[in-house]
Design an enzyme around this catalytic site. Sequence first.
Site, PDB file in Angstrom:
ATOM      1  N   HIS A  58      -7.464   0.966  -0.039  1.00  0.00           N
ATOM      2  CA  HIS A  58      -7.372   1.005   1.263  1.00  0.00           C
ATOM      3  C   HIS A  58      -9.093   1.155   1.950  1.00  0.00           C
ATOM      4  O   HIS A  58      -9.338   0.416   3.082  1.00  0.00           O
ATOM      5  CB  HIS A  58      -6.411   1.986   1.989  1.00  0.00           C
ATOM      6  CG  HIS A  58      -6.117   1.514   3.183  1.00  0.00           C
ATOM      7  ND1 HIS A  58      -6.736   2.050   4.652  1.00  0.00           N
ATOM      8  CD2 HIS A  58      -5.144   0.833   3.969  1.00  0.00           C
ATOM      9  CE1 HIS A  58      -6.341   1.731   5.668  1.00  0.00           C
ATOM     10  NE2 HIS A  58      -5.389   0.916   5.416  1.00  0.00           N
ATOM     11  N   TYR A  89       0.817  -1.139  -0.024  1.00  0.00           N
ATOM     12  CA  TYR A  89       0.126   0.028  -0.088  1.00  0.00           C
ATOM     13  C   TYR A  89       0.886   1.244  -0.039  1.00  0.00           C
ATOM     14  O   TYR A  89       0.667   2.305  -0.717  1.00  0.00           O
ATOM     15  CB  TYR A  89      -0.836  -0.031   1.159  1.00  0.00           C
ATOM     16  CG  TYR A  89      -2.016  -0.678   1.028  1.00  0.00           C
ATOM     17  CD1 TYR A  89      -3.144  -0.304  -0.067  1.00  0.00           C
ATOM     18  CD2 TYR A  89      -2.661  -2.048   1.831  1.00  0.00           C
ATOM     19  CE1 TYR A  89      -4.233  -0.972   0.093  1.00  0.00           C
ATOM     20  CE2 TYR A  89      -3.551  -2.671   1.639  1.00  0.00           C
ATOM     21  CZ  TYR A  89      -4.675  -2.389   0.733  1.00  0.00           C
ATOM     22  OH  TYR A  89      -5.687  -2.950   0.417  1.00  0.00           O
TER      23      TYR A  89
END
Length: 233
Positions: free
Chosen positions: A41, A26
Amino acid sequence: MRVKVSLMGRGLIGFNYNLQLAGLIYQSIRRANDDLAYELHSSKGYKFFTFSELRSKKRAVTKEGIFFKNCHFFVSSPRKEVISSLVEGLLQSPEVRINGVKFFLDSIEVLESPELGNSVTLSTLSPIIVRTARKENGKLRTIDLLPHESKFYENLRKNLVRKYESFYGEVREEIDFLKPISVKPKRIEIKGTYHRASHMTFGVKGDEELIRFGYETGFGEKNSMGFGMVKVV
């Protein structure tokens, strides 16, 4: 689309590193495409990517974890922007940490998509999670299923069909999972919750597009936490 990320470094990493490796992915995507990272996310639905366990020819298992000397992992997604942003973000910041252990980016290799056909044998690069809800003491409880249960394959199929429909907006349902050639259970902790997952070698038959989608996005649940990635045997 699939890439192999090779890292240089050494150190002891705890057994339950899925969350940290997901965080690395991420963070790398965020450097290149903040909007995409936020979308992934914050999404409550499918995220359409998966990654493998850390792999290394030089590793030693201890009571505290696994000692790696150099390692690599794979990331796969049917969304090319996920992979391209990951690659760009890693190149921008080639020093990474996993469970506090420092590694440096050695190489990133884009892998060719294999021939699959309508019948193929697959083996897991990260274990598969399949769950169901069962009533216990008058309350519904989420249960991890294992490959000796017929419900495992029913839910595995439903999960893939739903993910495909969510991604492409069309329904494809022709797919069957065959009795596994081998199964190795694995217990993994994420955020204080333990999950029962399964490393497997298994056959699958049916619609080649569905099979390829499972190959790219992962089989079963929690793909974006490092579950359900496979390779062709």
